[in-house]
Design a protein around this motif. Structure first.
Motif, PDB file in Angstrom:
ATOM      1  N   GLN A  26     -10.035  10.445  -0.334  1.00 10.10           N
ATOM      2  CA  GLN A  26      -8.645  10.105  -0.651  1.00 10.10           C
ATOM      3  C   GLN A  26      -7.767  11.348  -0.537  1.00 10.10           C
ATOM      4  O   GLN A  26      -6.645  11.274  -0.044  1.00 10.10           O
ATOM      5  CB  GLN A  26      -8.547   9.519  -2.060  1.00 10.10           C
ATOM      6  N   GLN A  27      -8.295  12.492  -0.965  1.00 10.17           N
ATOM      7  CA  GLN A  27      -7.526  13.736  -0.901  1.00 10.17           C
ATOM      8  C   GLN A  27      -7.236  14.132   0.544  1.00 10.17           C
ATOM      9  O   GLN A  27      -6.122  14.532   0.873  1.00 10.17           O
ATOM     10  CB  GLN A  27      -8.266  14.876  -1.606  1.00 10.17           C
ATOM     11  N   TYR A  33      -1.330  12.779   5.419  1.00  8.16           N
ATOM     12  CA  TYR A  33      -0.064  12.049   5.433  1.00  8.16           C
ATOM     13  C   TYR A  33       1.031  12.700   4.598  1.00  8.16           C
ATOM     14  O   TYR A  33       2.131  12.169   4.515  1.00  8.16           O
ATOM     15  CB  TYR A  33      -0.276  10.602   4.987  1.00  8.16           C
ATOM     16  N   GLY A  34       0.727  13.820   3.965  1.00  3.39           N
ATOM     17  CA  GLY A  34       1.729  14.486   3.148  1.00  3.39           C
ATOM     18  C   GLY A  34       2.093  13.679   1.911  1.00  3.39           C
ATOM     19  O   GLY A  34       3.241  13.678   1.470  1.00  3.39           O
ATOM     20  N   MET A  35       1.101  12.985   1.386  1.00  6.89           N
ATOM     21  CA  MET A  35       1.294  12.150   0.192  1.00  6.89           C
ATOM     22  C   MET A  35       0.608  12.806  -0.995  1.00  6.89           C
ATOM     23  O   MET A  35      -0.251  13.662  -0.832  1.00  6.89           O
ATOM     24  CB  MET A  35       0.637  10.773   0.390  1.00  6.89           C
ATOM     25  N   GLU A  36       0.986  12.345  -2.160  1.00 12.47           N
ATOM     26  CA  GLU A  36       0.277  12.778  -3.355  1.00 12.47           C
ATOM     27  C   GLU A  36      -0.975  11.925  -3.508  1.00 12.47           C
ATOM     28  O   GLU A  36      -0.970  10.725  -3.205  1.00 12.47           O
ATOM     29  CB  GLU A  36       1.164  12.626  -4.586  1.00 12.47           C
ATOM     30  N   LEU A  37      -2.036  12.539  -3.977  1.00 11.84           N
ATOM     31  CA  LEU A  37      -3.303  11.847  -4.176  1.00 11.84           C
ATOM     32  C   LEU A  37      -3.124  10.619  -5.068  1.00 11.84           C
ATOM     33  O   LEU A  37      -3.704   9.566  -4.811  1.00 11.84           O
ATOM     34  CB  LEU A  37      -4.341  12.792  -4.782  1.00 11.84           C
ATOM     35  N   ARG A  38      -2.305  10.728  -6.073  1.00  9.92           N
ATOM     36  CA  ARG A  38      -2.134   9.598  -6.995  1.00  9.92           C
ATOM     37  C   ARG A  38      -1.564   8.372  -6.287  1.00  9.92           C
ATOM     38  O   ARG A  38      -1.876   7.247  -6.648  1.00  9.92           O
ATOM     39  CB  ARG A  38      -1.282   9.990  -8.197  1.00  9.92           C
ATOM     40  N   ASN A  39      -0.741   8.573  -5.256  1.00 12.72           N
ATOM     41  CA  ASN A  39      -0.208   7.424  -4.527  1.00 12.72           C
ATOM     42  C   ASN A  39      -1.288   6.738  -3.698  1.00 12.72           C
ATOM     43  O   ASN A  39      -1.320   5.512  -3.618  1.00 12.72           O
ATOM     44  CB  ASN A  39       0.968   7.832  -3.650  1.00 12.72           C
ATOM     45  N   VAL A  40      -2.175   7.513  -3.092  1.00  8.53           N
ATOM     46  CA  VAL A  40      -3.294   6.933  -2.354  1.00  8.53           C
ATOM     47  C   VAL A  40      -4.164   6.140  -3.326  1.00  8.53           C
ATOM     48  O   VAL A  40      -4.552   5.006  -3.057  1.00  8.53           O
ATOM     49  CB  VAL A  40      -4.120   8.019  -1.628  1.00  8.53           C
ATOM     50  N   SER A  41      -4.451   6.726  -4.461  1.00  8.22           N
ATOM     51  CA  SER A  41      -5.258   6.064  -5.474  1.00  8.22           C
ATOM     52  C   SER A  41      -4.596   4.772  -5.953  1.00  8.22           C
ATOM     53  O   SER A  41      -5.263   3.750  -6.144  1.00  8.22           O
ATOM     54  CB  SER A  41      -5.478   7.008  -6.659  1.00  8.22           C
TER      55      SER A  41
END
Length: 73
Positions: A26-27, A33-41
């Motif tokens: 996920q990281q 994608y330049g996203m925060e890990l929490r958003n993927v989660s």
């Protein structure tokens, strides 16, 4: 065209499966994608609604059909 939101356990489960099949964390996906890990989660755990355009971007990234995210696990 407005973004329509999709939710459902199947979408998150398929996202998780595709990450695993591609040996991607996920990281690593978040970093790419330049996203925060929490958003993927949140996408994976269906805590956050996923937009259709985001699902299409995921399908393009994993080189799978859009409908892959709606297949029963």
């Amino acid at each position: 065209m407005s973004k329509e939101q999709i939710t459902g356990k199947t979408t998150g489960e398929n996202f998780r499966r595709l990450l695993k099949e591609n040996r991607m964390t996920q990281q690593a996906f978040a970093d790419h994608y330049g996203m925060e890990l929490r958003n993927v989660s949140r996408w994976i755990n269906e805590e956050k609604l996923t937009h259709i355009v985001d699902i299409q971007a995921l399908a393009d990234y994993f080189d799978v059909p859009f409908t892959e995210f709606f297949k029963p696990i």
